[in-house]
Design a protein around this motif. Sequence first.
Motif, PDB file in Angstrom:
ATOM      1  N   TYR A   1       1.019  -1.200   0.064  1.00  0.00           N
ATOM      2  CA  TYR A   1      -0.094  -0.031   0.033  1.00  0.00           C
ATOM      3  C   TYR A   1       0.924   1.312  -0.222  1.00  0.00           C
ATOM      4  CZ  TYR A   1      -3.110  -3.808   1.804  1.00  0.00           C
ATOM      5  OH  TYR A   1      -3.683  -4.706   2.012  1.00  0.00           O
ATOM      6  N   ASN A   2       0.561   2.286  -1.008  1.00  0.00           N
ATOM      7  CA  ASN A   2       1.356   3.355  -0.886  1.00  0.00           C
ATOM      8  C   ASN A   2       0.583   4.715  -0.775  1.00  0.00           C
ATOM      9  OD1 ASN A   2       3.140   5.537  -1.475  1.00  0.00           O
ATOM     10  ND2 ASN A   2       4.065   4.252  -3.548  1.00  0.00           N
TER      11      ASN A   2
ATOM     12  N   VAL B   1       3.949   5.271   4.154  1.00  0.00           N
ATOM     13  CA  VAL B   1       3.482   6.597   4.565  1.00  0.00           C
ATOM     14  C   VAL B   1       4.728   7.537   4.677  1.00  0.00           C
ATOM     15  CG1 VAL B   1       1.592   5.442   5.892  1.00  0.00           C
ATOM     16  CG2 VAL B   1       3.911   6.078   6.961  1.00  0.00           C
ATOM     17  N   TYR B   2       4.372   8.947   4.719  1.00  0.00           N
ATOM     18  CA  TYR B   2       5.259   9.964   4.695  1.00  0.00           C
ATOM     19  C   TYR B   2       5.337  11.154   5.590  1.00  0.00           C
ATOM     20  CZ  TYR B   2       5.373   7.770  -0.039  1.00  0.00           C
ATOM     21  OH  TYR B   2       5.483   6.773  -0.903  1.00  0.00           O
ATOM     22  N   SER B   3       6.350  11.438   6.227  1.00  0.00           N
ATOM     23  CA  SER B   3       6.508  12.612   7.261  1.00  0.00           C
ATOM     24  C   SER B   3       6.657  13.640   6.478  1.00  0.00           C
ATOM     25  CB  SER B   3       7.845  12.487   7.835  1.00  0.00           C
ATOM     26  OG  SER B   3       7.981  13.776   8.535  1.00  0.00           O
ATOM     27  N   ALA B   4       5.779  14.819   7.066  1.00  0.00           N
ATOM     28  CA  ALA B   4       5.432  16.018   6.354  1.00  0.00           C
ATOM     29  C   ALA B   4       6.507  17.029   6.748  1.00  0.00           C
ATOM     30  CB  ALA B   4       4.092  16.639   6.917  1.00  0.00           C
ATOM     31  N   ALA B   5       7.563  16.554   7.654  1.00  0.00           N
ATOM     32  CA  ALA B   5       8.686  17.284   8.147  1.00  0.00           C
ATOM     33  C   ALA B   5       9.335  18.401   7.160  1.00  0.00           C
ATOM     34  CB  ALA B   5       9.679  16.597   9.017  1.00  0.00           C
ATOM     35  N   LYS B   6       9.535  17.812   5.962  1.00  0.00           N
ATOM     36  CA  LYS B   6      10.392  18.314   4.771  1.00  0.00           C
ATOM     37  C   LYS B   6       9.796  19.737   4.414  1.00  0.00           C
ATOM     38  CE  LYS B   6       8.285  15.966   1.020  1.00  0.00           C
ATOM     39  NZ  LYS B   6       8.431  14.918  -0.049  1.00  0.00           N
ATOM     40  N   TYR B   7       8.553  20.168   4.644  1.00  0.00           N
ATOM     41  CA  TYR B   7       7.860  21.225   4.320  1.00  0.00           C
ATOM     42  C   TYR B   7       8.066  22.415   5.288  1.00  0.00           C
ATOM     43  CZ  TYR B   7       5.034  18.168   1.419  1.00  0.00           C
ATOM     44  OH  TYR B   7       4.817  16.872   0.265  1.00  0.00           O
ATOM     45  N   TRP B   8       8.681  22.110   6.497  1.00  0.00           N
ATOM     46  CA  TRP B   8       8.805  23.345   7.417  1.00  0.00           C
ATOM     47  C   TRP B   8      10.374  23.431   7.148  1.00  0.00           C
ATOM     48  CZ3 TRP B   8       4.906  20.106   8.314  1.00  0.00           C
ATOM     49  CH2 TRP B   8       3.719  20.716   9.208  1.00  0.00           C
ATOM     50  N   PHE B   9      10.896  24.712   7.505  1.00  0.00           N
ATOM     51  CA  PHE B   9      11.810  25.476   7.299  1.00  0.00           C
ATOM     52  C   PHE B   9      12.378  26.437   8.171  1.00  0.00           C
ATOM     53  CE2 PHE B   9       9.428  27.948   4.706  1.00  0.00           C
ATOM     54  CZ  PHE B   9      10.298  29.021   4.607  1.00  0.00           C
TER      55      PHE B   9
ATOM     56  N   LEU C   1       1.767  12.626   6.293  1.00  0.00           N
ATOM     57  CA  LEU C   1       1.124  13.072   5.118  1.00  0.00           C
ATOM     58  C   LEU C   1       0.606  12.068   4.305  1.00  0.00           C
ATOM     59  CD1 LEU C   1       1.909  16.203   2.845  1.00  0.00           C
ATOM     60  CD2 LEU C   1       1.245  14.030   1.712  1.00  0.00           C
ATOM     61  N   LEU C   2      -0.702  11.632   4.117  1.00  0.00           N
ATOM     62  CA  LEU C   2      -1.445  10.787   3.513  1.00  0.00           C
ATOM     63  C   LEU C   2      -2.041  11.159   2.195  1.00  0.00           C
ATOM     64  CD1 LEU C   2      -2.856   8.502   6.591  1.00  0.00           C
ATOM     65  CD2 LEU C   2      -0.428   8.536   5.509  1.00  0.00           C
ATOM     66  N   GLY C   3      -1.644  10.621   1.062  1.00  0.00           N
ATOM     67  CA  GLY C   3      -2.172  10.705  -0.232  1.00  0.00           C
ATOM     68  C   GLY C   3      -3.123   9.644  -0.482  1.00  0.00           C
ATOM     69  N   PHE C   4      -4.098   9.947  -1.284  1.00  0.00           N
ATOM     70  CA  PHE C   4      -5.153   8.830  -1.322  1.00  0.00           C
ATOM     71  C   PHE C   4      -5.527   8.858  -2.963  1.00  0.00           C
ATOM     72  CE2 PHE C   4      -7.326  12.632   0.042  1.00  0.00           C
ATOM     73  CZ  PHE C   4      -8.242  12.984  -0.791  1.00  0.00           C
ATOM     74  N   GLY C   5      -4.931   9.703  -3.687  1.00  0.00           N
ATOM     75  CA  GLY C   5      -5.369   9.554  -5.110  1.00  0.00           C
ATOM     76  C   GLY C   5      -5.338   8.478  -5.983  1.00  0.00           C
ATOM     77  N   GLY C   6      -4.257   7.702  -5.559  1.00  0.00           N
ATOM     78  CA  GLY C   6      -3.909   6.692  -6.441  1.00  0.00           C
ATOM     79  C   GLY C   6      -4.261   5.246  -5.845  1.00  0.00           C
ATOM     80  N   MET C   7      -4.934   5.082  -4.885  1.00  0.00           N
ATOM     81  CA  MET C   7      -5.427   4.118  -4.251  1.00  0.00           C
ATOM     82  C   MET C   7      -6.870   3.741  -4.397  1.00  0.00           C
ATOM     83  SD  MET C   7      -3.240   4.483  -0.594  1.00  0.00           S
ATOM     84  CE  MET C   7      -3.381   2.766  -0.157  1.00  0.00           C
ATOM     85  N   SER C   8      -7.160   2.536  -4.514  1.00  0.00           N
ATOM     86  CA  SER C   8      -8.761   2.277  -4.422  1.00  0.00           C
ATOM     87  C   SER C   8      -9.200   2.318  -3.112  1.00  0.00           C
ATOM     88  CB  SER C   8      -8.942   0.913  -4.869  1.00  0.00           C
ATOM     89  OG  SER C   8      -8.521   0.039  -4.000  1.00  0.00           O
ATOM     90  N   GLU C   9     -10.618   2.713  -3.003  1.00  0.00           N
ATOM     91  CA  GLU C   9     -11.053   2.620  -1.645  1.00  0.00           C
ATOM     92  C   GLU C   9     -10.790   1.467  -0.670  1.00  0.00           C
ATOM     93  OE1 GLU C   9     -15.446   3.994  -1.924  1.00  0.00           O
ATOM     94  OE2 GLU C   9     -14.935   4.665  -3.534  1.00  0.00           O
TER      95      GLU C   9
END
Length: 464
Positions: free
Chosen positions: A106-107, A421-429, A440-448
């Motif tokens: 699962y991605n 799953v992905y950490s959102a830490a890279k967006y802070w500076f 950060l969880l994306g859902f566009g490319g996954m089925s329900e």
Amino acid sequence: MELHPILDPTNGTPLYMQLYTYIKEEITNGHLQKGSKLPSIRVLSQHLGISKNTVETAYQQLLAEGYIESKPRVGFMVQELEEPLAPQGSQIDVLPEAPKSTPIRYNFRYGHIDLDHFPMKTWRKCLLAAIDAERSELLWYGDRQGDIGLRKEIQRYLYHARGIRCSAEQIIIGSGTPQLIGVLCQLFDLRHDAVALENPCYNVIRTMFQNHHFSIIPIDLEEDGLNIDQLQTTNAKVVYVTPSHQLPLGMVLPIGKRQKLLKWAQQANGFIIEDDYDSEFRYGSKPIPALKALDTEDRVVYIGTFSKVFTPAIRTSYMVLPQHLLERFHERCSNYHQTVATVVQKALAHFMREGHFERHVRRMRTIYAKKRQALIEAIREYFGDQATIIGDKAGLHLLVKIKGKDTIELVQKAEQAGILVYSAAKYWFGNNGTPPPYLLLGFGGMSEADIRAGIRELKRVWEI
């Protein structure tokens, strides 16, 4: 010296290449020593019963590669070679095989689109229609700003979908938003135009400004978006914002702050870069008008992309330039070529002209809304009050905070189980301390079904 190669005219390899290979191997094996004189072209051709041209071609190749040299009144001599890196016959250490990675089950990657509902047949027809264009248009770089047909379709779409009034002449087509930001960097004054960025913000854009050596000023976010009071205390002349769906936190900049931001641009004689990367996907309410739609002073650079709403494979984004920056573009970028393939632009123009694009957007909005709801329900079902959901009103991702858990450890445990799953830490500076522990969880490319199964498996892996 006599040479005794076995030349076979029937094996398919040219005779000169067979002779060249034989002499080269004799030299590299040490059978022909440095300073050895090779037979003349005439003598060797007579000895082997082949043409002079064959011998000369072989010698010329050896000369070009440095195996032999030609000395006046002496002839062809063998050159000295360096010792081989590994002695003949020695064994080279074999590196151990890398450990096999766990297969990905699962991605939850942000930026993936739904492949099952991509209108491939329709897109193929549009590509075929584009190929029928005039060769003089199709097989060249095309207009520096982009295909005029596509720019007119974007102009029409922006007016109806985002409330933006502009001309096709203001629109620049580019191969992705970062590439367009790179163009913008050349339209601003590096010496004086400090750039203010939302903190957190899209890290790729931050990198683009850093690579162009701009002074970057982080601006904190409040519950309703950019802290404009803080922006007003800086010397920034440019600010980059994602007002319709802040990346990554997901809030929407309200009308009051939008007006205040436009007033800042007017007073500071500055510009606002509005990245409207996924505004088409808003759930529970209609998409709100773009910041550019409120811009009466021509201070907003509007950037849109087809990556999220259609496919990133075509590498097509666009920006609407204020008149002042458009003049700079013509002055400073007059030698640039268009970066998006002409056939792609024409196919996309056809896709939009026939109404396929807007139908696709409506369809995908419904599909992504169901996926978003499946993700929210699964998180609530399996994590309960252990998880806090952030920024779930729009777009193709949301943030999750797991109570009492370290983000890095959660990411590593998930990966070991074949879940990304992905950490959102890279967006802070900047110097704001440790980034919050958001996933950060994306859902566009996954089925329900995969969304629910993935979250259920994460509960098990994370022992929540």
